[in-house]
Design an enzyme around this catalytic site. Structure first.
Site, PDB file in Angstrom:
ATOM      1  N   CYS A   1       0.613  -1.261   0.085  1.00 45.43           N
ATOM      2  CA  CYS A   1       0.196  -0.044   0.064  1.00 45.43           C
ATOM      3  C   CYS A   1       0.830   1.597   0.067  1.00 45.43           C
ATOM      4  O   CYS A   1       2.127   0.855   0.167  1.00 45.43           O
ATOM      5  CB  CYS A   1      -0.763   0.504   0.898  1.00 45.43           C
ATOM      6  SG  CYS A   1      -1.871  -1.955   1.678  1.00 45.43           S
TER       7      CYS A   1
ATOM      8  N   ARG B   1       2.460   0.457  -6.340  1.00 45.14           N
ATOM      9  CA  ARG B   1       1.947   0.324  -5.053  1.00 45.14           C
ATOM     10  C   ARG B   1       0.854  -0.561  -4.444  1.00 45.14           C
ATOM     11  O   ARG B   1       0.636  -1.212  -4.020  1.00 45.14           O
ATOM     12  CB  ARG B   1       2.351   0.421  -4.055  1.00 45.14           C
ATOM     13  CG  ARG B   1       3.956   1.688  -4.121  1.00 45.14           C
ATOM     14  CD  ARG B   1       4.434   2.246  -2.608  1.00 45.14           C
ATOM     15  NE  ARG B   1       4.393   1.411  -1.070  1.00 45.14           N
ATOM     16  CZ  ARG B   1       5.165   0.747  -0.450  1.00 45.14           C
ATOM     17  NH1 ARG B   1       6.354   0.757  -0.978  1.00 45.14           N
ATOM     18  NH2 ARG B   1       5.177   0.337   0.749  1.00 45.14           N
TER      19      ARG B   1
ATOM     20  N   TRP C   1      -3.514  -2.110  -1.309  1.00 46.01           N
ATOM     21  CA  TRP C   1      -3.749  -3.190  -2.388  1.00 46.01           C
ATOM     22  C   TRP C   1      -3.786  -4.249  -1.060  1.00 46.01           C
ATOM     23  O   TRP C   1      -3.135  -4.113  -0.064  1.00 46.01           O
ATOM     24  CB  TRP C   1      -2.448  -3.435  -2.788  1.00 46.01           C
ATOM     25  CG  TRP C   1      -1.941  -4.794  -3.224  1.00 46.01           C
ATOM     26  CD1 TRP C   1      -2.499  -6.078  -3.970  1.00 46.01           C
ATOM     27  CD2 TRP C   1      -0.818  -5.181  -4.342  1.00 46.01           C
ATOM     28  NE1 TRP C   1      -2.710  -6.888  -4.700  1.00 46.01           N
ATOM     29  CE2 TRP C   1      -1.279  -6.829  -4.804  1.00 46.01           C
ATOM     30  CE3 TRP C   1       0.599  -4.483  -5.044  1.00 46.01           C
ATOM     31  CZ2 TRP C   1      -0.227  -6.561  -6.151  1.00 46.01           C
ATOM     32  CZ3 TRP C   1       1.342  -5.029  -5.514  1.00 46.01           C
ATOM     33  CH2 TRP C   1       0.706  -6.281  -6.485  1.00 46.01           C
TER      34      TRP C   1
ATOM     35  N   ASN D   1       0.043   0.632   6.551  1.00 44.91           N
ATOM     36  CA  ASN D   1       0.496  -0.862   5.407  1.00 44.91           C
ATOM     37  C   ASN D   1       0.946  -1.434   5.951  1.00 44.91           C
ATOM     38  O   ASN D   1       2.239  -0.561   6.625  1.00 44.91           O
ATOM     39  CB  ASN D   1       1.405   0.063   4.610  1.00 44.91           C
ATOM     40  CG  ASN D   1       2.423  -0.962   3.543  1.00 44.91           C
ATOM     41  OD1 ASN D   1       2.516  -1.509   2.502  1.00 44.91           O
ATOM     42  ND2 ASN D   1       3.812  -0.293   3.181  1.00 44.91           N
ATOM     43  N   GLY D   2       0.894  -2.592   5.953  1.00 42.58           N
ATOM     44  CA  GLY D   2       1.442  -4.094   7.115  1.00 42.58           C
ATOM     45  C   GLY D   2       0.261  -4.635   7.493  1.00 42.58           C
ATOM     46  O   GLY D   2      -1.476  -4.454   6.735  1.00 42.58           O
TER      47      GLY D   2
ATOM     48  N   GLU E   1      21.494 -22.611  -2.391  1.00 41.90           N
ATOM     49  CA  GLU E   1      21.418 -21.103  -2.182  1.00 41.90           C
ATOM     50  C   GLU E   1      22.525 -20.375  -1.384  1.00 41.90           C
ATOM     51  O   GLU E   1      22.884 -19.335  -1.568  1.00 41.90           O
ATOM     52  CB  GLU E   1      19.770 -20.465  -1.524  1.00 41.90           C
ATOM     53  CG  GLU E   1      19.566 -19.122  -1.941  1.00 41.90           C
ATOM     54  CD  GLU E   1      19.976 -18.351  -3.389  1.00 41.90           C
ATOM     55  OE1 GLU E   1      20.142 -17.410  -3.495  1.00 41.90           O
ATOM     56  OE2 GLU E   1      20.110 -19.320  -4.156  1.00 41.90           O
TER      57      GLU E   1
ATOM     58  N   LYS F   1      25.081 -17.867  -3.273  1.00 37.43           N
ATOM     59  CA  LYS F   1      25.336 -16.466  -3.253  1.00 37.43           C
ATOM     60  C   LYS F   1      27.060 -15.930  -2.383  1.00 37.43           C
ATOM     61  O   LYS F   1      27.347 -15.219  -3.338  1.00 37.43           O
ATOM     62  CB  LYS F   1      24.262 -15.840  -1.506  1.00 37.43           C
ATOM     63  CG  LYS F   1      23.000 -15.221  -1.780  1.00 37.43           C
ATOM     64  CD  LYS F   1      23.012 -15.169  -2.770  1.00 37.43           C
ATOM     65  CE  LYS F   1      21.931 -14.306  -3.916  1.00 37.43           C
ATOM     66  NZ  LYS F   1      21.384 -15.428  -5.348  1.00 37.43           N
TER      67      LYS F   1
ATOM     68  N   GLU G   1      29.289 -16.406  -6.084  1.00 41.92           N
ATOM     69  CA  GLU G   1      28.805 -15.372  -7.212  1.00 41.92           C
ATOM     70  C   GLU G   1      29.180 -14.105  -6.239  1.00 41.92           C
ATOM     71  O   GLU G   1      29.411 -13.109  -7.537  1.00 41.92           O
ATOM     72  CB  GLU G   1      27.206 -15.724  -7.344  1.00 41.92           C
ATOM     73  CG  GLU G   1      25.835 -15.066  -6.564  1.00 41.92           C
ATOM     74  CD  GLU G   1      24.900 -15.341  -6.958  1.00 41.92           C
ATOM     75  OE1 GLU G   1      24.759 -15.245  -8.312  1.00 41.92           O
ATOM     76  OE2 GLU G   1      23.866 -15.816  -6.858  1.00 41.92           O
TER      77      GLU G   1
ATOM     78  N   HIS H   1      29.248 -39.073   2.231  1.00 40.89           N
ATOM     79  CA  HIS H   1      29.627 -39.856   0.845  1.00 40.89           C
ATOM     80  C   HIS H   1      30.297 -38.991   0.365  1.00 40.89           C
ATOM     81  O   HIS H   1      30.384 -39.743  -1.464  1.00 40.89           O
ATOM     82  CB  HIS H   1      28.521 -39.923   0.370  1.00 40.89           C
ATOM     83  CG  HIS H   1      27.637 -41.062   1.017  1.00 40.89           C
ATOM     84  ND1 HIS H   1      27.205 -42.471   1.056  1.00 40.89           N
ATOM     85  CD2 HIS H   1      26.710 -41.269   1.904  1.00 40.89           C
ATOM     86  CE1 HIS H   1      26.781 -43.202   1.815  1.00 40.89           C
ATOM     87  NE2 HIS H   1      25.896 -41.528   2.666  1.00 40.89           N
TER      88      HIS H   1
ATOM     89  N   LYS I   1      22.387 -10.531 -15.210  1.00 40.32           N
ATOM     90  CA  LYS I   1      21.009 -10.744 -14.361  1.00 40.32           C
ATOM     91  C   LYS I   1      20.044 -11.098 -15.325  1.00 40.32           C
ATOM     92  O   LYS I   1      19.260 -12.085 -14.156  1.00 40.32           O
ATOM     93  CB  LYS I   1      20.052  -9.000 -14.280  1.00 40.32           C
ATOM     94  CG  LYS I   1      19.163  -9.566 -13.503  1.00 40.32           C
ATOM     95  CD  LYS I   1      19.329  -9.605 -12.088  1.00 40.32           C
ATOM     96  CE  LYS I   1      18.270  -9.712 -11.362  1.00 40.32           C
ATOM     97  NZ  LYS I   1      17.972  -9.511  -9.961  1.00 40.32           N
TER      98      LYS I   1
END
Length: 613
Positions: free
Chosen positions: A2, A27, A75, A101-102, A486, A490, A493, A509, A608
């Protein structure tokens, strides 16, 4: 997501609010509204469903003279998009107007505590705030104290602006938790508030940012800042550039840092309008089949690349757990080369932040040729993936400029969680009690992600101590295994350190041969059904003098003294732990990269979006 705008000063407030809402319309545009503080005193409130243009038409030629007001574009989270649920919201006596908002997580308990005499006119969590503030005002509390006391009864992550009826020209802003930021614009004889910097820059470049737990008492002549306990704060007023890049990056040193810290809001936005609280359920628009179509499915294939592929690995757990459909994960670049067995009873779910990844699009074309129904999870409206798929679940994460994906991972996991719950209800395999429990747990995620970001100082200290190591292992089991992958990705990269992610059961193993005092391991050891096995793995690492950085559940001190570093996560439902457990690993990779002098926004050799094979 929002949008909030507020003004107090000497100029007419109405046109400023409407212009600010146009800047904020991206928003949310389920509904919008403004409230103006009139002499008298009284509040003028106008609200409409739909986009800002509808509000402009409604008030055109009818705006009263007022020099203070609040505006909002919504929203929906709690309550369907409608005029009755649009903001600003007031208490029945119109003592105060609130924009918000939240998520107020305990709004149902607060409603009940207000008693039968409390008359609610909306389905929102926001209206509870108006009632709480109004009751404090009625008992003689000052406006700032009324908001502070009301917030002391709430839980969640949100921001608000309150405008008391009896003090025209006064605004109270507050931020609770990490979701929903507030920017205070400082002017000469006027001040503004907004959820985004861009809405303020037409009026002032001098701004201050509210941090979690801070409030601002705003009047035309100045701003007073206090903390949640009422103690006075001194806040720096920053001069902002209007350059496009500076505007997007804001006060953060790097886009990556900005996007890391946008995750509470990003997760909130992917939940909005999908995770409904009364009754708790998930509703997804754009799913390309009904109950009959869902029950005809025999399996699900999830495809993606890089970070999106790891989100798919979490999604597989959700699909099998909630929809009870066999699910498999495929690397999009390998999918078509093994001549996959596909048919119209196979649902293909693709995940791509850009929606333009060449290998993912090729996999989708293979699925389309076989007649498979398709859902794509994407962050880019109008992308090619959204045109190939039968249905799209948008991430709503906003632009992600840094090459290393952060907020698009956490929102992808949340989106896949929603898809799995929705499928489970359609197939009849999901118990209503489990759906309700998972919805409530998901609505806590923005706050939990924000609490995880508060670990940054601790993680930065760990990064300083470990930045010169050349090899890392990352271990996890179950839902934590994709996040271990992940974490390793991170670190690779961003810092160019060699890092490997493994399922912890695979360690004996082969990978354990690498372990000695020069190879640290990040072990995700949460209090779940595999905790004791992870503890055993950690002991095996320690026996070989391998340093261990453990990520543990809230309140778990059992590994103290058994590992070199212990990062304690905030409390979260075990099934949703990947959304939170990945945050300290993102922070670790970022700060190690800074220590090594790497380009965190544009790592070498990477782009990207990979639009060629």
């Amino acid at each position: 997501m929002c949008g909030i705008i507020a003004y107090t000063g000497a100029r007419p407030a109405g046109p400023i609010l409407l212009d600010g809402l146009r800047h904020l319309e991206y928003r949310g545009y389920d509904s919008s509204g403004i409230a103006l503080a009139l002499e008298g005193p009284e509040l003028y409130v106008e609200r409409v469903t739909g986009k800002i243009a509808g509000l402009v038409r409604r008030v055109e030629g009818r705006l009263p003279e007022a020099t203070a007001g609040v505006g909002h574009t919504r929203w929906a989270t709690h309550g369907e998009p409608s005029e009755r649920n649009a903001h600003p919201l007031t208490d029945p006596e119109r003592r105060v107007a609130i924009v918000h908002n939240g998520i107020v997580e305990n709004h149902e308990e607060l409603r009940a505590s207000l008693g039968d005499g409390a008359c609610f006119s909306s389905d929102t969590d926001t209206e509870v705030l108006a009632h709480l503030v109004a009751r404090e005002l009625a008992q003689g509390a000052d406006a700032l104290e009324a908001v502070r006391l009301a917030l002391g009864r709430t839980s969640g992550a949100f921001s608000l602006v309150a405008m008391p009826r009896d003090e025209p020209g006064r605004l109270i802003a507050a931020r609770v938790g990490h979701a929903g930021g507030v920017v205070v614009g400082h002017g000469e004889g006027e001040h503004l508030l907004a959820s985004d910097l861009g809405a303020l820059l037409p009026h002032t470049r001098r701004v201050a940012f509210l941090e979690p737990g801070e409030l601002a008492d705003v009047r035309p002549e100045g701003v007073r800042y206090v903390d949640a306990g009422g103690a006075e704060l001194t806040k720096a007023v920053e001069e902002q550039s209007v350059g496009a890049v500076a505007l997007v990056k804001g006060r953060h040193r790097h886009f990556l840092a900005k996007e890391l810290h946008e995750q509470p809001d990003a997760v909130l936005d992917v939940l909005r309008g999908r995770y409904l609280s009364d009754p708790p359920r998930v509703e997804l628009a754009g799913i390309p089949f009904d109950e009959e179509g869902a029950r005809a499915l025999r399996r699900v294939v999830l495809v993606g690349m890089g970070t999106s592929l790891l989100a798919c690995s979490v999604g597989r757990h959700y699909i099998e757990r909630f929809a009870r459909l066999p699910a498999e994960v495929d690397n999009a670049s390998e999918f078509r080369y093994r001549r996959p067995v596909l048919d119209p009873q196979t649902l293909v779910i693709s995940v791509s932040q850009s929606g333009e990844t060449a290998d993912t699009l090729a996999a989708m074309e293979e699925a389309r040729a076989a007649g498979c129904p398709q859902i794509t999870v994407c962050n880019t409206p109008g992308a090619q993936a959204t045109r190939v798929a039968d249905g799209t679940v948008y991430l709503r994460a906003g632009p992600e400029i840094s090459v290393a994906s952060t907020k698009c991972l956490t929102t992808s996991i949340a989106a896949l969680h929603a898809i799995a719950l929705h499928l489970g209800r359609l197939t009849g395999q999901l118990e209503p009690e489990l759906e309700a429990q998972q919805v409530r747990a998901a609505l806590h995620l923005p706050a939990a992600v924000g609490e995880a970001l508060e670990l940054e100082a601790q993680v930065a200290g760990i990064a300083e101590r470990y930045a010169r190591y050349q090899n890392f292992l990352f271990l996890g089991r179950g839902l934590s295994y994709p996040m271990a992958m992940e974490g390793a990705l991170k670190l690779k990269e961003l810092s160019y350190i060699h890092a490997e992610g493994y399922p912890a059961g695979e360690m004996k193993h082969g990978p354990i041969a690498l372990v000695d005092e020069s190879v640290p391991t990040v072990a995700i050891a949460l209090r779940d059904e595999v905790f004791e096995k992870m503890r055993s793995n950690i002991e095996q690492l320690r026996a070989r003098r391998g340093p261990v950085i453990a990520i543990v559940s809230a309140g778990d001190r059992s590994l103290d003294g058994h590992v070199e570093e212990c990062i304690e996560l905030p409390a979260v439902d075990p099934l949703l732990s990947p959304v939170v457990s990945v945050v300290p690993m993102q922070l670790l990779a970022y700060h190690i990269a800074l220590e090594r002098g790497a380009d965190v926004d544009q790592p070498r050799n990477l782009a990207k979006t990979v639009t060629v094979e």
